[in-house]
Design a protein around this motif. Sequence first.
Motif, short mmCIF file in Angstrom:
data_model
loop_
_atom_site.label_atom_id
_atom_site.label_comp_id
_atom_site.label_asym_id
_atom_site.label_seq_id
_atom_site.Cartn_x
_atom_site.Cartn_y
_atom_site.Cartn_z
N ASP A 11 17.82 -12.58 -2.59
CA ASP A 11 16.48 -13.06 -2.24
C ASP A 11 16.03 -12.49 -0.90
OD1 ASP A 11 14.82 -16.28 -1.82
OD2 ASP A 11 14.12 -14.36 -2.59
N ALA A 12 16.36 -11.21 -0.70
CA ALA A 12 16.03 -10.58 0.58
C ALA A 12 14.85 -9.64 0.45
CB ALA A 12 17.26 -9.83 1.10
N GLU A 13 14.77 -8.95 -0.63
CA GLU A 13 13.71 -7.94 -0.76
C GLU A 13 12.44 -8.59 -1.30
OE1 GLU A 13 16.67 -4.23 -1.85
OE2 GLU A 13 15.30 -5.05 -3.32
N PRO A 14 11.29 -8.12 -0.86
CA PRO A 14 10.02 -8.72 -1.31
C PRO A 14 9.75 -8.36 -2.75
CG PRO A 14 9.60 -6.77 0.02
CD PRO A 14 11.08 -7.02 0.09
N ARG A 15 8.82 -9.12 -3.33
CA ARG A 15 8.43 -8.85 -4.71
C ARG A 15 7.67 -7.54 -4.79
NH1 ARG A 15 6.50 -14.71 -7.17
NH2 ARG A 15 8.39 -15.83 -6.62
N GLY A 16 7.79 -6.90 -5.94
CA GLY A 16 7.15 -5.60 -6.11
C GLY A 16 7.96 -4.46 -5.57
N HIS A 17 9.27 -4.75 -5.23
CA HIS A 17 10.12 -3.70 -4.70
C HIS A 17 10.40 -2.65 -5.77
CE1 HIS A 17 13.27 -1.72 -2.47
NE2 HIS A 17 14.10 -1.90 -3.47
N VAL A 18 10.31 -1.42 -5.42
CA VAL A 18 10.49 -0.30 -6.35
C VAL A 18 11.92 0.21 -6.24
CG1 VAL A 18 9.71 2.00 -7.02
CG2 VAL A 18 8.08 0.33 -6.14
N ARG A 51 -7.87 -18.17 10.83
CA ARG A 51 -6.64 -17.67 11.46
C ARG A 51 -5.67 -18.82 11.75
NH1 ARG A 51 -4.74 -17.29 16.38
NH2 ARG A 51 -6.66 -18.16 17.26
N LYS A 52 -6.19 -19.93 12.23
CA LYS A 52 -5.33 -21.08 12.52
C LYS A 52 -4.72 -21.65 11.23
CE LYS A 52 -7.86 -22.49 16.67
NZ LYS A 52 -8.68 -23.57 17.29
N LEU A 53 -5.52 -21.70 10.15
CA LEU A 53 -5.02 -22.23 8.88
C LEU A 53 -3.90 -21.36 8.30
CD1 LEU A 53 -5.34 -24.37 6.67
CD2 LEU A 53 -7.07 -22.91 5.61
N VAL A 54 -4.01 -20.04 8.43
CA VAL A 54 -2.98 -19.12 7.93
C VAL A 54 -1.67 -19.32 8.67
CG1 VAL A 54 -2.34 -16.68 7.77
CG2 VAL A 54 -4.62 -17.42 7.06
N GLU A 55 -1.72 -19.52 9.96
CA GLU A 55 -0.50 -19.73 10.74
C GLU A 55 0.22 -21.02 10.29
OE1 GLU A 55 -1.74 -19.74 14.76
OE2 GLU A 55 -2.05 -17.55 14.87
N GLN A 56 -0.55 -22.07 9.99
CA GLN A 56 0.07 -23.32 9.53
C GLN A 56 0.75 -23.15 8.17
OE1 GLN A 56 -3.01 -26.25 9.56
NE2 GLN A 56 -3.31 -26.19 11.80
N VAL A 57 0.12 -22.40 7.25
CA VAL A 57 0.69 -22.20 5.92
C VAL A 57 1.98 -21.39 6.00
CG1 VAL A 57 0.30 -21.09 3.68
CG2 VAL A 57 -1.52 -22.44 4.74
N ILE A 58 2.07 -20.39 6.84
CA ILE A 58 3.28 -19.56 6.98
C ILE A 58 4.45 -20.41 7.46
CG2 ILE A 58 4.28 -17.65 8.28
CD1 ILE A 58 1.51 -16.33 8.20
N MET A 59 4.24 -21.30 8.40
CA MET A 59 5.32 -22.17 8.88
C MET A 59 5.81 -23.10 7.77
SD MET A 59 5.94 -21.26 11.93
CE MET A 59 6.95 -22.65 12.42
N GLY A 60 4.90 -23.59 6.92
CA GLY A 60 5.33 -24.46 5.83
C GLY A 60 6.19 -23.74 4.81
N HIS A 61 5.89 -22.46 4.50
CA HIS A 61 6.69 -21.68 3.55
C HIS A 61 8.12 -21.47 4.04
CE1 HIS A 61 3.83 -20.90 0.45
NE2 HIS A 61 2.92 -20.40 1.30
N LYS A 62 8.31 -21.25 5.31
CA LYS A 62 9.65 -21.00 5.86
C LYS A 62 10.55 -22.24 5.72
CE LYS A 62 8.26 -17.47 9.20
NZ LYS A 62 8.18 -17.12 10.64
N ASN A 63 10.00 -23.42 5.87
CA ASN A 63 10.81 -24.65 5.77
C ASN A 63 11.17 -24.98 4.32
OD1 ASN A 63 10.66 -24.97 8.55
ND2 ASN A 63 8.73 -26.13 8.43
N LYS A 97 11.81 -22.92 1.83
CA LYS A 97 12.62 -21.91 1.17
C LYS A 97 14.07 -22.38 0.99
CE LYS A 97 13.32 -16.93 1.32
NZ LYS A 97 13.08 -15.69 2.09
N HIS A 98 14.65 -23.07 1.95
CA HIS A 98 16.04 -23.52 1.86
C HIS A 98 16.20 -24.61 0.81
CE1 HIS A 98 17.12 -21.16 5.36
NE2 HIS A 98 16.04 -21.63 6.00
N ALA A 99 15.24 -25.48 0.67
CA ALA A 99 15.31 -26.54 -0.34
C ALA A 99 15.26 -25.96 -1.75
CB ALA A 99 14.17 -27.54 -0.14
N VAL A 100 14.44 -24.95 -1.94
CA VAL A 100 14.34 -24.32 -3.26
C VAL A 100 15.65 -23.65 -3.65
CG1 VAL A 100 13.16 -22.52 -4.57
CG2 VAL A 100 11.84 -24.04 -3.11
#
Length: 661
Positions: free
Chosen positions: A175-182, A416-428, A430-433
């Motif tokens: 689960d290291a490489e991003p999607r769409g990796h060739v 811009r502020k809303l995007v920063e909040q969404v990125i922080m939520g995705h990082k937390n 990931k470990h639960a999934v």
Amino acid sequence: MEAGELFQHCVAIIDSYRPLDVSADSHAEDYIKEKKLASCSAQDKAFMMEIFGGYIRHRKVVDVVVESFFNSDGHRYVLSEKNTYTVACYTILFRAEEMGIAKLTDFIISQDWSKMWTFCRFLINKQNLLTWIKDEWRKIYEDDYVNEVLLGPLIDNFDSLHSIVDFLRELQDTDAEPRGHVIKRDPTVPEPFTLTKPKPRKIPTPDVIPKMKPVKKIPASTYQEPETQKKIAEIRDQNRQKAQENLMKANQLQFACAAPGKVSREATERSEEIVQSADYATRSGEYGNFKSAPAPSRPNDVAVKLNTATILREERFFKEKENEVINKLEQLQAGAKDSSEFLQWQKEMRQQDFDQELANIERRRLEGLLSHEEAILAKKRAAEINRERANLVKDEAAARMRQYVAMKLKESEETRKLVEQVIMGHKNAKHAVKKIQDFKQKLAQQMSLENKELLRRAFEEAEAEMQQKQEIIRQIRVLESLPRPRNKSFDPTEIAGFGLFGEMSLAELRERLNLAKINQEKEEAEKRDSILREKVEKENQIVEAMETINRHRSEQTRAAAIRLEEKRREQYREKPETNNPEIQKLQKLLEQKKQERINRQIADQSNPAISAVRMSDLKREKKDVEAGRYESIDKGHEAMVKRQANGLTGSARANRIALGS
């Protein structure tokens, strides 16, 4: 277009398909137009249409796999994502060889890795393919089609397809490489073909050149004038001589009651008026000095081919005209009156109507010019009002633009502020999934082992049943392949023996047919003789009709020349003077409007806002518009005069017919 976006469009086309509302042929094209995908390449459009069309064609095959997946390994996934697995299943089954393993891998991994890994592990499995999936497909198609078309490519390319499952498992683990990796692979090294060397060609034997047969000479009759035209020319000369003799007799034996002297004087006066009107028209410049080109010369000896129906119809028409003239002459001999006084009164009344129509045309022309002048003045007033409105609109647009720029800057900062909040939520999250996925993998492995044991038992039972069926089929085919005796003798003199009335043998039938053929030939010969007799009688009748038609046509030609002179005289008639007070009033009003427009132009020239170049352009446009308007009015006036002249010519023609009768 990216692989993920292309995959989603394919799924959306299948989701939006409603077979009761739209046909399958036009649904994909309507979706592309609705979503405004015209900017994408033609290759992407064709790929989407092929995916949708292939799914509709092999829908039963794909649904068997997808429904089984949801009942076994995919029971924890939602049914709303069914078409996502449908697109993946169709591409693996039918488009793997065409797309290639690299493109197919990119197309599959553009979606959720865990879901695609579960589905590919279920589908790309030899035990599943060769057991219950094969049995389900055999219920729909024949064994040959299932083995060669559906299972054959999958088994041949099984190792390459299984590499997709391994790659998805690696993505699940790392689960290291991003999607769409060739996947980068070594370039393919081409190998030369092992072709057999062609044998040397044999020298072909030359073909024999055939000799041309002697060509027949062109007959001399091709360059000779046909006899029919010579006969027609002789008949024409004879008719002309007879017509001249009849004319001389008619001049010598004229009727006293018809007053030929009076008619001749009127005709003389009419011809003098025509000459005078023609001279006056050439001297006066009312219609200009334009002279039309002469009509093209045509030969007089061109033969017009008429069919029989036309000749008989024209002969009947001329006979009816002759009967009408004879009846009129008999009425004149009995003391009847002619219609010359009524025709004269009719001509005067038509002349009055014509003068009144000319006055109305002149009035409408002046009203049109007056409305044109008023429109020019109104256009200038409207231009001044529009100029003031345009300045106000420009000021309002500038103020709104400043407000819009400020609002956009504020929205960009909030985004811009809303995007920063969404990125922080995705990082937390990931470990639960990751923990949940490990638990689900262990549970799925246990269930897959149980399913494999059940499938193995079902496969063994199906194989035994299939062998028993094949043995029965083989025995049936052996019985069908045995030969049967089918020999039978035939005698043409014997009847079939069906017990029908009038039944006869083949020899008797042939004899009766020969007798019927001889009787038919006799009837055809008699009918041919009767047709020839009728044809000769009809030709004689047509010759007599042509003589009558030629005699009447010569008279009509002479009358047409007189009518042409009458028409020319009416065309060059002087234009009457207009003394109508209403027209004079309109002319004065038109002069006032023109003077008002000229004064406004002088005032506009003194205004420095309009340049001299713009003023010259306006004058030139006005001059072109007025010239075109005057030209259209003059053409309409000339067309009306010609129509009235044609009406007067028709009345003169009626007078001449009445006087001639």
